[in-house]
Scaffold this active site. Structure first.
Site, PDB file in Angstrom:
ATOM      1  N   HIS A 194     -10.372   8.867  -1.003  1.00 50.90           N
ATOM      2  CA  HIS A 194      -9.901  10.252  -1.076  1.00 50.90           C
ATOM      3  C   HIS A 194     -10.724  11.229  -0.252  1.00 50.90           C
ATOM      4  CE1 HIS A 194      -7.116   8.512  -3.862  1.00 50.90           C
ATOM      5  NE2 HIS A 194      -6.331   9.461  -3.401  1.00 50.90           N
ATOM      6  N   GLU A 201       4.105   0.778  -4.369  1.00 54.20           N
ATOM      7  CA  GLU A 201       2.703   0.531  -4.010  1.00 54.20           C
ATOM      8  C   GLU A 201       2.137  -0.673  -4.740  1.00 54.20           C
ATOM      9  OE1 GLU A 201       0.352   4.030  -4.933  1.00 54.20           O
ATOM     10  OE2 GLU A 201       1.581   4.512  -6.645  1.00 54.20           O
ATOM     11  N   ASP A 243      -2.284   1.786  -1.485  1.00 55.07           N
ATOM     12  CA  ASP A 243      -2.421   0.840  -2.590  1.00 55.07           C
ATOM     13  C   ASP A 243      -1.701  -0.470  -2.301  1.00 55.07           C
ATOM     14  OD1 ASP A 243      -4.136   1.985  -4.529  1.00 55.07           O
ATOM     15  OD2 ASP A 243      -2.607   3.481  -4.962  1.00 55.07           O
ATOM     16  N   CYS A 283       4.442   7.238   2.327  1.00 57.43           N
ATOM     17  CA  CYS A 283       3.493   8.334   2.185  1.00 57.43           C
ATOM     18  C   CYS A 283       2.050   7.833   2.201  1.00 57.43           C
ATOM     19  CB  CYS A 283       3.779   9.146   0.931  1.00 57.43           C
ATOM     20  SG  CYS A 283       3.768   8.137  -0.548  1.00 57.43           S
TER      21      CYS A 283
HETATM   22  C1  PEP Z   1      -0.779   5.209  -1.627  1.00 60.74           C
HETATM   23  O1  PEP Z   1      -1.228   4.437  -2.470  1.00 60.74           O
HETATM   24  O2  PEP Z   1      -0.404   4.852  -0.490  1.00 60.74           O
HETATM   25  C2  PEP Z   1      -0.674   6.643  -1.917  1.00 60.74           C
HETATM   26  C3  PEP Z   1      -0.070   7.467  -1.087  1.00 60.74           C
HETATM   27  O3  PEP Z   1      -1.236   7.084  -3.064  1.00 60.74           O
HETATM   28  P1  PEP Z   1      -2.784   7.438  -3.261  1.00 60.74           P
HETATM   29  O4  PEP Z   1      -3.450   7.325  -1.929  1.00 60.74           O
HETATM   30  O5  PEP Z   1      -2.829   8.802  -3.829  1.00 60.74           O
HETATM   31  O6  PEP Z   1      -3.193   6.362  -4.222  1.00 60.74           O
HETATM   32 MG    MG Z   2      -1.438   5.075  -4.518  1.00 59.34          MG
END
Ligand code: PEP
Ligand code: MG
Length: 575
Positions: free
Chosen positions: A191, A433, A457, A504
């Protein structure tokens, strides 16, 4: 002495500045007995005054930069720093035990922390324990004359160097002063990396040992394009990089001309280019970068930036702001995805051996229906202000989707009964995911309105490689034929049922992946706002028909990632 280090390029750009080390300070001290009690009491008073002034300062910065809500934490800290009960007890311990202020403060604060901590079921008391720990560390640092690092108080141009940055550390960074950051751990999809891209500052993560290799004030070159940090460079190298930075800026200006352009391949096939956001404040960046939609609004930050569960009204305001801000363009709001590397202090989650495989996202929401219903109600109320799409994270089974949808329908009916207006056009979708959902995408596609592939993920689960662990980061392979095969199945399944498929995860903005994803027929690409324009530029130079063949070849003929990369590089040469 090392003069350069390689890491993972997490956010584009070049920065050259002084190092600001954000490390754990050394607060060790000796207990001294038989002290002059008056002197120690005076030292304590001085340290308290200093502490109060510092917290006041941080509070002001947080207020102007982040807002009222975030500044509230520091009100609580100020109360602790002037709490008569705490101060009197420290002073009487100095007197009765004739020990130095450091030791007395430590003993008394530990007692309070343990007392509050033991009230496990009370999140408020847990918070108090955290406040006392934080403030007593600051008082101790002042007694010892140690400077505490504070990202919010940085007021000169620096590159922040840290072992890791928590989401709240990152949220405190002011891009006016912080020109970039480099960390020891983390991957492209941790993150801190995602936040760096939304702040649009260059970043390198997972260097292994940057903290051990530099000291405060060293000059570093952060090359966020190639993932290299140069420490105390020669004048010659510095000039080379100033040149490289200028060239990159020029490229950025070229891309900027495409802000209002349509997203189309060279042979005219349209795609939707969307941005990922963490808070309503990120909307400006998304719009300035020409995003046509919001493909992922990560609502967990609303929970993480708050001292307690955000109320229905607070959430409603945030969702409304985003929907109105997008002026009728689609907004995919993902329901809370807490867990994994995203903690929530007031929702005391159990310690887990494998948090990424544990209690997170929809699993929590379905188990805490009151909290989930509050979020759904806020979303439903906001739905009349734009084009809302709701997305559930970490769906593994159809039953989870059905359970979430049932709660949504119940709250919709409740609101209508209460006379509240809600949109009839809300789409309900899921994130793909978890490999189980990808494999059964053809079944999901019959019940959902859309599917958005969360590759961050999906890749970690398919390859069984923790996305936070740089030792296995070589297994984070977006172009692995296995991943491409799963993605193809999701997209084909969606199209067969007449629904759209998006992505995404960070892969959607990866310049090697984009040609393949175009060829696979992905409808919507959602990425960090800073990647939107370069992706639009790349897409406009590629023929969809050629990319279809490219993707087919990658899936059917390539056996390794290296072969896929070579294939794409070859295709890109012709543009
Ligand atoms: C993902 O897992 O690709 C996603 C967009 O969610 P996050 O990165 O918030 O886990
Ligand atoms: Mg995710």
């Amino acid at each position: 002495m090392v003069n350069n280090l390689k890491g993972i390029a997490a956010s584009d750009g070049i920065a050259i500045a002084k190092v600001y080390l954000l490390t754990e300070p050394d607060l060790t001290f000796e207990q001294v007995e038989g002290v002059d009690v008056e002197v120690e009491a005076k030292r304590l008073d001085d340290a308290l005054l200093q502490t109060q002034a510092q917290i006041q300062d941080i509070r002001e910065t947080a207020l102007t930069r982040l807002g009222e809500e975030e500044a509230k934490v520091f009100d609580a800290h100020l109360m602790v720093a002037s709490d008569p009960e705490l101060i009197d007890q420290v002073k009487s311990t100095i007197k009765s035990d004739q020990i130095n202020a450091e030791a007395a403060l430590h003993n008394v604060s530990q007692m309070f922390i343990q007392m509050f901590k033991s009230m496990e079921d009370n999140p408020y008391m847990q918070e108090r324990a955290a406040d006392i720990k934080d403030v007593s560390e600051r008082i101790l640092a002042n007694l010892l004359g140690v400077k505490l690092p504070s990202p919010a108080s940085i007021k000169e141009e620096v590159i922040v160097v840290a072992h890791d940055l928590t989401p709240s550390d990152t949220a405190q960074l002011d891009r006016k002063y912080v020109k970039g950051f480099v960390t020891n751990i983390g991957g492209r999809t941790s993150h801190s990396a995602i936040m760096a891209r939304s702040l649009e500052i260059p970043a390198i993560v997972g260097t292994g040992s940057i903290v051990e290799s530099v000291k405060d004030g060293d000059i570093v070159i952060l090359d966020g394009l190639d993932g290299v940090v140069h420490i105390n460079p020669t004048t010659e190298l510095r000039e080379d990089y100033e040149q490289k930075g200028a060239e990159f800026e020029q490229l950025r200006q070229e891309w900027a001309k495409l802000v209002h352009a349509e997203t189309k391949s060279k042979d005219g096939k349209s795609f939707e280019l969307a941005a990922n956001i963490g808070t309503p404040k990120d909307l400006t960046g998304a719009i300035e970068n020409g995003a046509e939609a919001i493909g992922l609004y990560r609502t967990e930050f609303l929970y993480m930036d708050s001292q307690d569960f955000p109320t229905e009204d607070e959430q409603f305001e945030a969702y409304k702001a985003v929907l109105e801000g997008m002026n009728g363009h689609p907004v995919v709001v993902r329901t809370m995805d807490i867990g994994g590397d995203k903690e929530l202090p007031y929702l005391s989650l159990p310690e887990e051996m494998n948090p990424f495989l544990g209690y997170r996202a929809i699993r929590i929401s379905l188990n805490e229906p009151d909290m989930f219903r509050t979020q759904l109600r806020a979303l439903l109320r906001a739905s009349v202000f734009g084009k809302l799409r709701i997305m559930f994270p970490m769906i593994a089974t159809l039953n989870e989707f059905r359970g979430a949808k049932a709660l949504f329908e119940e709250e919709k009916a409740n609101l209508i009964n209460e006379g509240v207006k809600v949109s009839e056009e809300i789409e309900l979708g899921i994130m793909i995911e978890i490999p189980a959902a990808a494999v059964l995408a053809h079944q999901f596609a019959k019940e959902v309105d859309f599917m958005s592939i969360g590759t961050n993920d999906l890749i970690q689960y398919t390859m069984a490689a923790d996305r936070m662990n740089e030792q296995v980061s070589y297994l984070y392979q977006p172009y692995n034929p296995s991943i491409l095969t799963l993605i193809k199945h999701v997209i084909d399944s969606a199209h067969k049922e007449g629904i759209w498929a998006g992505m995404c995860g960070e892969m959607a903005g990866d310049q090697t992946a984009v040609p393949l994803l175009m060829g696979l027929g992905l409808d919507e690409f959602s990425m960090s706002a800073s990647s939107v324009l370069k992706t639009r530029s790349l897409m406009s130079k590629l023929n969809y028909e050629d990319m279809k063949q490219l993707a087919e070849k990658a899936i059917n003929e390539c056996t390794t990632v290296e072969e896929v990369i070579a294939l794409v590089e070859e295709a890109k040469k012709s543009i």
